[in-house]
Design a protein around this motif. Structure first.
Motif, PDB file in Angstrom:
ATOM      1  N   ASN A   1       0.818  -1.212   0.000  1.00  0.00           N
ATOM      2  CA  ASN A   1       0.000   0.000   0.000  1.00  0.00           C
ATOM      3  C   ASN A   1       0.854   1.265   0.000  1.00  0.00           C
ATOM      4  OD1 ASN A   1      -2.376  -1.462  -0.001  1.00  0.00           O
ATOM      5  ND2 ASN A   1      -2.560  -1.450   2.218  1.00  0.00           N
ATOM      6  N   PHE A   2       1.907   1.288   0.825  1.00  0.00           N
ATOM      7  CA  PHE A   2       2.742   2.492   0.959  1.00  0.00           C
ATOM      8  C   PHE A   2       3.470   2.822  -0.339  1.00  0.00           C
ATOM      9  CE2 PHE A   2       6.788   4.552   2.091  1.00  0.00           C
ATOM     10  CZ  PHE A   2       6.293   5.692   2.705  1.00  0.00           C
ATOM     11  N   THR A   3       3.992   1.801  -0.987  1.00  0.00           N
ATOM     12  CA  THR A   3       4.764   2.036  -2.211  1.00  0.00           C
ATOM     13  C   THR A   3       3.883   2.149  -3.443  1.00  0.00           C
ATOM     14  OG1 THR A   3       5.027  -0.331  -2.649  1.00  0.00           O
ATOM     15  CG2 THR A   3       6.744   0.746  -1.312  1.00  0.00           C
ATOM     16  N   GLY A   4       2.634   1.717  -3.330  1.00  0.00           N
ATOM     17  CA  GLY A   4       1.746   1.723  -4.480  1.00  0.00           C
ATOM     18  C   GLY A   4       1.895   0.475  -5.328  1.00  0.00           C
ATOM     19  N   ALA A   5       2.844  -0.376  -4.990  1.00  0.00           N
ATOM     20  CA  ALA A   5       3.068  -1.595  -5.773  1.00  0.00           C
ATOM     21  C   ALA A   5       1.841  -2.506  -5.737  1.00  0.00           C
ATOM     22  CB  ALA A   5       4.293  -2.347  -5.257  1.00  0.00           C
ATOM     23  N   GLY A   6       1.036  -2.386  -4.699  1.00  0.00           N
ATOM     24  CA  GLY A   6      -0.163  -3.207  -4.591  1.00  0.00           C
ATOM     25  C   GLY A   6      -1.208  -2.884  -5.638  1.00  0.00           C
ATOM     26  N   ASN A   7      -1.019  -1.801  -6.376  1.00  0.00           N
ATOM     27  CA  ASN A   7      -1.944  -1.449  -7.453  1.00  0.00           C
ATOM     28  C   ASN A   7      -1.402  -1.820  -8.826  1.00  0.00           C
ATOM     29  OD1 ASN A   7      -3.946  -0.337  -5.819  1.00  0.00           O
ATOM     30  ND2 ASN A   7      -2.966   1.655  -5.797  1.00  0.00           N
ATOM     31  N   HIS A   8      -0.181  -2.291  -8.889  1.00  0.00           N
ATOM     32  CA  HIS A   8       0.393  -2.644 -10.189  1.00  0.00           C
ATOM     33  C   HIS A   8      -0.313  -3.890 -10.720  1.00  0.00           C
ATOM     34  CE1 HIS A   8       3.158  -3.926 -13.300  1.00  0.00           C
ATOM     35  NE2 HIS A   8       3.670  -2.702 -13.262  1.00  0.00           N
ATOM     36  N   PRO A   9      -0.773  -3.850 -11.955  1.00  0.00           N
ATOM     37  CA  PRO A   9      -1.523  -4.989 -12.497  1.00  0.00           C
ATOM     38  C   PRO A   9      -0.793  -6.335 -12.380  1.00  0.00           C
ATOM     39  CG  PRO A   9      -1.761  -3.111 -13.953  1.00  0.00           C
ATOM     40  CD  PRO A   9      -0.738  -2.731 -12.911  1.00  0.00           C
ATOM     41  N   ALA A  10       0.490  -6.372 -12.619  1.00  0.00           N
ATOM     42  CA  ALA A  10       1.223  -7.647 -12.535  1.00  0.00           C
ATOM     43  C   ALA A  10       1.249  -8.173 -11.105  1.00  0.00           C
ATOM     44  CB  ALA A  10       2.644  -7.479 -13.067  1.00  0.00           C
ATOM     45  N   ILE A  11       1.398  -7.289 -10.138  1.00  0.00           N
ATOM     46  CA  ILE A  11       1.415  -7.703  -8.729  1.00  0.00           C
ATOM     47  C   ILE A  11       0.035  -8.229  -8.336  1.00  0.00           C
ATOM     48  CG2 ILE A  11       1.715  -6.903  -6.348  1.00  0.00           C
ATOM     49  CD1 ILE A  11       4.350  -6.968  -7.888  1.00  0.00           C
ATOM     50  N   VAL A  12      -1.000  -7.503  -8.730  1.00  0.00           N
ATOM     51  CA  VAL A  12      -2.365  -7.933  -8.401  1.00  0.00           C
ATOM     52  C   VAL A  12      -2.644  -9.296  -9.035  1.00  0.00           C
ATOM     53  CG1 VAL A  12      -4.822  -7.403  -8.635  1.00  0.00           C
ATOM     54  CG2 VAL A  12      -3.203  -5.579  -8.077  1.00  0.00           C
ATOM     55  N   LYS A  13      -2.290  -9.457 -10.312  1.00  0.00           N
ATOM     56  CA  LYS A  13      -2.521 -10.744 -10.978  1.00  0.00           C
ATOM     57  C   LYS A  13      -1.767 -11.877 -10.283  1.00  0.00           C
ATOM     58  CE  LYS A  13      -3.598  -9.408 -15.712  1.00  0.00           C
ATOM     59  NZ  LYS A  13      -3.199  -9.528 -17.116  1.00  0.00           N
ATOM     60  N   ALA A  14      -0.546 -11.604  -9.862  1.00  0.00           N
ATOM     61  CA  ALA A  14       0.245 -12.636  -9.184  1.00  0.00           C
ATOM     62  C   ALA A  14      -0.425 -13.059  -7.879  1.00  0.00           C
ATOM     63  CB  ALA A  14       1.661 -12.128  -8.917  1.00  0.00           C
ATOM     64  N   PHE A  15      -0.903 -12.098  -7.107  1.00  0.00           N
ATOM     65  CA  PHE A  15      -1.559 -12.446  -5.845  1.00  0.00           C
ATOM     66  C   PHE A  15      -2.920 -13.098  -6.083  1.00  0.00           C
ATOM     67  CE2 PHE A  15       1.534  -9.565  -3.806  1.00  0.00           C
ATOM     68  CZ  PHE A  15       1.964 -10.423  -2.798  1.00  0.00           C
TER      69      PHE A  15
END
Length: 173
Positions: free
Chosen positions: A124-138
């Motif tokens: 959440n802090f870095t914004g990486a949780g909104n990156h499409p690849a990260i979301v798809k991976a999770f």
């Protein structure tokens, strides 16, 4: 031969050099603090050029305006990127649209099951949780660790005894 006398260059008569101005506190925007070490190169330059307190303040104001504008531009770029990523996730044919709620639930399940302290906060802090690849991976990870679901098969056909007339004779040789 006459001896040549070397003339020593005359030293300029010491004149009273103008005293370098001492600067008081500069006015900074509300909520802004600048430590003396950061301000020292600027005040030395101001003093070298003989700027008055008011003239030096104008340069401080200009520098603060530029720093503030750069900070706002950087923050806006970050916000714009986050919004772009969220839009891409919502429009994604695999995890977005009608599947978005279930996909995000799956991603949250994966993050919870990993049980890594600070992971959610870091995303959440870095914004990486909104990156499409990260979301798809999770999402995929969440789907992989989801509990198995029982899928009932088709019921077996009732066993009806066959009549001897329906039996096939073995092929003749």
């Amino acid at each position: 031969m006459p001896e040549q006398q070397h003339e020593q260059p005359q030293q300029p008569i010491a004149e009273d050099a103008p005293a370098q101005p001492a600067y008081g506190e500069f006015k900074l925007p509300e909520g802004v603090a600048v430590d003396a070490d950061s301000l020292k190169p600027a005040t030395e330059l101001f003093a070298e050029t003989g700027l008055s307190q008011d003239q030096a303040q104008k340069f401080i104001d200009l520098a603060m305006a530029r720093e503030t504008a750069a900070a706002h531009k950087s923050v806006q770029a970050f916000v714009d990127l986050q919004n772009q990523w969220v839009s891409e996730i919502k429009a994604d044919p695999d995890i977005g649209g009608d599947r978005l709620k279930a996909s995000l639930s799956s991603a949250n399940r994966a993050i919870d099951r990993l049980d890594v302290p600070g992971l959610r906060e870091a995303l959440n802090f870095t914004g990486a949780g909104n990156h499409p690849a990260i979301v798809k991976a999770f999402v995929r990870l969440g789907q992989m660790i989801a509990e198995d679901r029982f899928r009932p098969g088709h019921p077996a056909r009732p066993q009806v005894p066959r009549s001897p007339a329906r039996w096939k004779a073995p092929p003749s040789r």
